[in-house]
Structure formats: C-alpha cells, structure tokens
Design an enzyme around this catalytic site. Structure first.
Site, short mmCIF file in Angstrom:
data_model
loop_
_atom_site.label_atom_id
_atom_site.label_comp_id
_atom_site.label_asym_id
_atom_site.label_seq_id
_atom_site.Cartn_x
_atom_site.Cartn_y
_atom_site.Cartn_z
N ASP A 19 2.51 16.13 39.57
CA ASP A 19 1.63 15.74 38.18
C ASP A 19 2.35 16.69 36.94
OD1 ASP A 19 -0.75 15.58 40.53
OD2 ASP A 19 -0.73 14.11 39.05
N HIS A 77 0.42 23.30 45.45
CA HIS A 77 0.38 22.21 46.31
C HIS A 77 -0.27 22.95 47.63
CE1 HIS A 77 0.91 18.56 48.44
NE2 HIS A 77 0.56 17.93 47.27
C1 SDX Z 1 -1.87 16.12 43.93
O1 SDX Z 1 -2.59 16.86 48.82
C2 SDX Z 1 -1.64 16.00 48.16
O2 SDX Z 1 -0.88 15.60 48.67
C3 SDX Z 1 -2.17 15.83 46.84
C4 SDX Z 1 -1.00 14.98 45.79
C5 SDX Z 1 -0.83 13.65 46.34
O3 SDX Z 1 0.33 12.87 46.33
O4 SDX Z 1 -1.90 13.05 46.95
O5 SDX Z 1 0.20 15.80 46.03
C6 SDX Z 1 -1.25 14.82 44.33
O6 SDX Z 1 -3.14 16.34 44.12
C7 SDX Z 1 -1.16 17.22 43.62
C8 SDX Z 1 -2.06 18.66 43.10
C9 SDX Z 1 -2.42 18.11 41.75
N1 SDX Z 1 -3.28 19.55 41.25
C10 SDX Z 1 -3.06 20.17 40.34
O7 SDX Z 1 -1.93 20.47 39.70
C11 SDX Z 1 -4.15 21.37 40.12
C12 SDX Z 1 -3.53 22.64 40.12
N2 SDX Z 1 -3.31 23.11 41.39
C13 SDX Z 1 -4.17 23.71 42.18
O8 SDX Z 1 -5.72 23.64 41.80
C14 SDX Z 1 -3.92 23.82 43.79
O9 SDX Z 1 -2.56 24.39 43.73
C15 SDX Z 1 -4.03 22.66 44.60
C16 SDX Z 1 -5.25 22.46 44.35
C17 SDX Z 1 -3.26 21.87 44.45
C18 SDX Z 1 -3.77 23.37 46.15
O10 SDX Z 1 -4.77 24.55 46.38
P1 SDX Z 1 -4.80 25.38 47.66
O11 SDX Z 1 -3.90 24.71 48.64
O12 SDX Z 1 -6.31 25.04 48.02
O13 SDX Z 1 -4.36 26.37 46.94
P2 SDX Z 1 -5.51 27.73 46.80
O14 SDX Z 1 -6.42 27.01 45.56
O15 SDX Z 1 -6.16 28.30 48.13
O16 SDX Z 1 -4.63 28.83 46.01
C19 SDX Z 1 -3.86 29.79 46.74
C20 SDX Z 1 -3.44 30.88 46.09
C21 SDX Z 1 -4.51 31.44 45.17
O17 SDX Z 1 -4.38 32.63 44.54
P3 SDX Z 1 -4.86 33.99 45.64
O18 SDX Z 1 -6.27 33.83 45.33
O19 SDX Z 1 -4.46 33.80 47.01
O20 SDX Z 1 -4.25 35.24 44.73
O21 SDX Z 1 -2.48 30.22 45.11
C22 SDX Z 1 -3.03 30.30 43.50
C23 SDX Z 1 -4.69 30.59 43.65
O22 SDX Z 1 -5.17 31.08 42.56
N3 SDX Z 1 -2.91 29.02 42.67
C24 SDX Z 1 -2.57 29.13 41.59
C25 SDX Z 1 -2.32 27.40 41.36
N4 SDX Z 1 -2.43 26.81 42.54
C26 SDX Z 1 -2.90 27.70 43.42
N5 SDX Z 1 -2.58 29.84 40.68
C27 SDX Z 1 -1.90 29.25 39.38
N6 SDX Z 1 -1.86 28.01 39.21
C28 SDX Z 1 -1.96 26.88 40.11
N7 SDX Z 1 -1.79 25.72 39.96
#
Ligand code: SDX
Length: 378
Positions: free
Chosen positions: A315, A261
């Site tokens: 989710d 998140h």
């Molecule tokens: C919702 O914003 C809100 O409030 C949204 C929400 C709402 O109520 O409206 O809460 C609803 O959208 C919840 C999120 C649902 N999405 C998912 O479950 C999809 C999977 N999650 C990721 O895509 C991600 O965690 C996000 C998009 C939710 C957040 O991404 P960020 O903040 O842009 O984080 P990032 O992509 O920059 O990742 C930071 C690090 C990375 O690793 P490094 O490159 O630093 O080594 O964390 C890792 C990422 O690879 N990472 C994950 C991960 N999410 C981030 N690694 C594995 N699995 C994951 N799910």
C-alpha cells in the site's frame, strides 16, 4: 477432539490448503500459481493473470481471446443497477457503494447453480467485467454526471481509466495501471480472501461472496491503508518533517500506514515493483514533492523499525502511482478491490471443491450456571 492453541487473528494457523499463490515472508517471495510476481508484472497483463489464478494455467492464445471477448461483452451494467446507484449519497464512500452494488448483482444473476461449470464461468466473467464499470459509474454519478458506457475497443485497464476520466488514457499510464492490478490481484489468505472463503463455504452465491470480501477489504488495516498513506504524506508536508513524524509515531506506538505486514518480515516485493513504476512515472513527469517525502519516509521507518520486521508494504507506493494518474484518493481501495476480485474468485472456486463449511471452535473463558436476576433486583 484436541484442537490447536488459540492464536489471536489466527496468526500462523493454516485455514486451507491452496495451490493459488505462495508467499515467503522472510525472503520476500510472491508467486501466482508458481510464477514469480516480477515475471507476471513484466510479461503478463491483468486479465491473463486473472485467468491463470482462477483456472490454474496460463491460457492459450485462443482461450485468452475468448476470455477477453466474454469479459468485454459483459462490462455493461443493467440500467436498474445504474438507477439504484443514482440514489447513493455523493458523500458515501466508494467502497460502501461497491459493496452494495456487488451484492445487487446477485439480484439479477445468482441462481446458486454451483454444480454447473457454465454458471461458475458466467459468474467469474460477470464479476471481473462489471466491478470496474460500477466503480467508474459511481465516480461520475457522484460528480453529477451520467456514467459513460464501456468501450469495446479498449483493453481492460484502458477502458476502466476511460470510464473513470472520460478521456482515453496515455498508453504508458494504462500499462502502469494494468501492472498495479496484477500486483494487487492475489495474496494467499489475507483478511478479505479469508472472508470470501468463509462466505463461500456456506454455498451462497458468488455475488454475496464478493460483497463480503469488499466489506472486509475496506478496513484501514487492510485495503484501506493506501488511502491513508496519501493523507500521511500530506500531513508530513516536507522531507524535513519526516524524521520528527516517525520519531513521534514510534514514541506513541502509533502504526504508520503502508508499513508492516503479518507475513512479510522484509520489504513487500510488490512495494519494490510499485516503487519502480512510480520512479518511471515521475521520471517522465518530474519527481513530485510527495514522492520525495515517501522515499525519505521509507528510509527513516527502515532505520527505526526494521529490527521489528516493519518494512514498506504493497500500500505504500500504490497510492502515489494512482494519485499521479489523477485517481481520487478514496478510489484507491475500490481499485484494490477491482484487482483482488481475481484472487477472491480463485479462492471461491477452490473453496467449493473443499466443500466444508468453516466452523472453528473457541476457548470459552466465561462463567457457568449463573442465575437470572429479575429486573427489579438489578
Ligand atoms: C494489506 O495479509 C495480506 O496479505 C494483506 C495484503 C494483501 O495483499 O491482501 O498484503 C494487503 O493489507 C497490506 C497491509 C496494509 N495495512 C497497513 O499498512 C496498516 C499498517 N500496518 C499495520 O496495521 C500492521 O502492520 C498489519 C495490520 C499490516 C499487520 O499487523 P500484525 O501482523 O497484526 O502486527 P502487530 O499489529 O501485531 O504488530 C507487531 C509489532 C507491534 O509492536 P510491539 O507491540 O510488538 O512493540 O509491530 C508494530 C506493532 O506496534 N507494527 C507497527 C506497524 N505495524 C506493526 N509499528 C509501526 N507502524 C506499523 N505500520
């Protein structure tokens, strides 16, 4: 004028000042108008929570009764919209159908009288009332059946489940579904809410604002993740396969849906409540394979990724609850939208009071003064 430094995805950049909801990502706190989400989940219901979010205070008995009556009265959709939806392809994704039909509401109701409080209230009531009917209507029509009319004797959650399944829901399951709507109603400036705010800032009509937000929520990184979670659980297939699955995903830097998140660096408080609801449902009906896989998946992801602040989000367990209620997987995100209409409407109203169109700037990193090259010389 010196602006802020560019941040991809506007990470950490305040886009507004708001009194609607508050999130503390390190403590796992979520409050709607200052009330902790756990209290609202346990003691309120979705329509009362929607009133709180949109008008800022919990309604009196009289205010709630008249609000519920208005919403009940406006649940039906015009036959022209039903006829339009009959032309939608059965293979179309329900979020695309919802976006199209939400925009179509504007054909009938948008008068752009944004300075008229009565128009504002009508739009709030109509959108809260009609979005569930349109989601249920699309579901029945894509199966080749006629949609059923809403039932005035059923509450908001029960009526939606009735319109969707053509059966009166079990009261406990309807209550669980209502709590899910409350949990998904609002979450500060997430992508779809920000999209609603940007659209609202141009003073377009609220139906266009909703259509814009629905389109944004549909993405798999946002509202679409709950649908993806189920397919991951199906792909893993057994508790024994969880660890190899996670290890491969981490090795390939593949994002695991339902985790992570932008704001929460701990478990999403909504995931905790949804997990409790799932446990109650499964305790009644027997713990199914997917629930056991989900619990193991959350454990292994925590072991491998907690150091990065990656925990289960809203989710992760919602899909298990909806699946148990017999809701088709591709309707999970439209149900997220049904709930989030409350938050989008609250921010739409708040944005109207700001009355300043969103127009951020950029850091230009391109070239200058290049010459035009005639096509024969390219
Ligand atoms: C919702 O914003 C809100 O409030 C949204 C929400 C709402 O109520 O409206 O809460 C609803 O959208 C919840 C999120 C649902 N999405 C998912 O479950 C999809 C999977 N999650 C990721 O895509 C991600 O965690 C996000 C998009 C939710 C957040 O991404 P960020 O903040 O842009 O984080 P990032 O992509 O920059 O990742 C930071 C690090 C990375 O690793 P490094 O490159 O630093 O080594 O964390 C890792 C990422 O690879 N990472 C994950 C991960 N999410 C981030 N690694 C594995 N699995 C994951 N799910």
């Amino acid at each position: 004028m010196k602006g802020c430094e560019y941040k991809p995805g506007l990470e950490g950049i305040p886009a507004t000042r708001s009194e609607i909801s508050y999130v503390d990502g390190t403590k796992g706190i979520l409050e709607y108008r200052g009330i902790p989400i756990k209290e609202l989940a346990n003691q309120s219901h979705f329509l009362e929570t929607a009133y709180l979010l949109i008008w800022g205070e919990l309604p009196s008995q009289g205010e709630l009764e008249s609000f519920e009556t208005e919403v009940r009265y406006h649940r039906r959709i015009k036959y022209r919209i039903r006829d339009m939806m009959k032309c939608f392809p059965e293979s179309g994704h329900p979020m695309d159908a919802l976006q199209a039909s939400a925009a179509a509401l504007g054909l009938f109701y948008s008068r752009r009288a944004l300075d008229n409080p009565e128009y504002i209230r009508e739009a709030v009531v109509r959108l809260l009332a009609k979005i569930p009917t349109m989601v249920a209507a699309f579901q029945l029509m894509r199966k080749g059946n006629d949609p059923v009319q809403p039932r005035d004797d059923l509450d908001y959650a029960s009526n939606f489940l009735y319109m969707l399944t053509e059966r009166e829901p079990d009261p406990f399951e309807a209550r669980v579904f209502d709590v899910c709507l409350t949990l998904h109603a609002e979450h500060t400036i997430n992508a779809s809410t920000f999209s609603a705010m940007v659209t609202a800032s141009t003073l377009t009509d609220p139906y266009a604002v909703m259509a814009s937000a629905v389109g944004t929520l549909a993405g798999p990184l946002h509202g679409g993740a709950n649908e993806e979670v189920i397919s991951i659980l199906e792909q893993i297939g057994s508790v024994e396969n969880v660890r190899p699955y996670v290890e491969e995903a981490v090795a390939n830097k593949q994002k695991i849906m339902g985790f992570g998140h932008r704001v929460y660096q701990v478990k999403d408080p909504r995931a905790t409540i949804l997990q409790e609801l799932a446990e109650q449902l499964f305790a009644q009906a027997g713990f199914d394979r997917y629930y056991k896989i989900a619990v193991e998946l959350e454990k292994v992801v925590k072991e491998k990724l907690a150091h990065k602040g990656i925990y289960a989000n809203v989710d992760f367990y919602s899909g298990l609850v909806y699946r148990h209620l017999g809701i088709p997987t591709d309707l999970f995100t439209p149900i997220f939208a049904i709930a989030r209409v409350a938050g989008w409407l609250a921010h739409w109203k708040e944005q109207l009071a700001v009355n300043r169109i969103f127009r951020p700037t950029q850091e230009y990193i391109g070239e200058h003064n290049r010459s035009y090259v005639p096509i024969e010389k390219r």
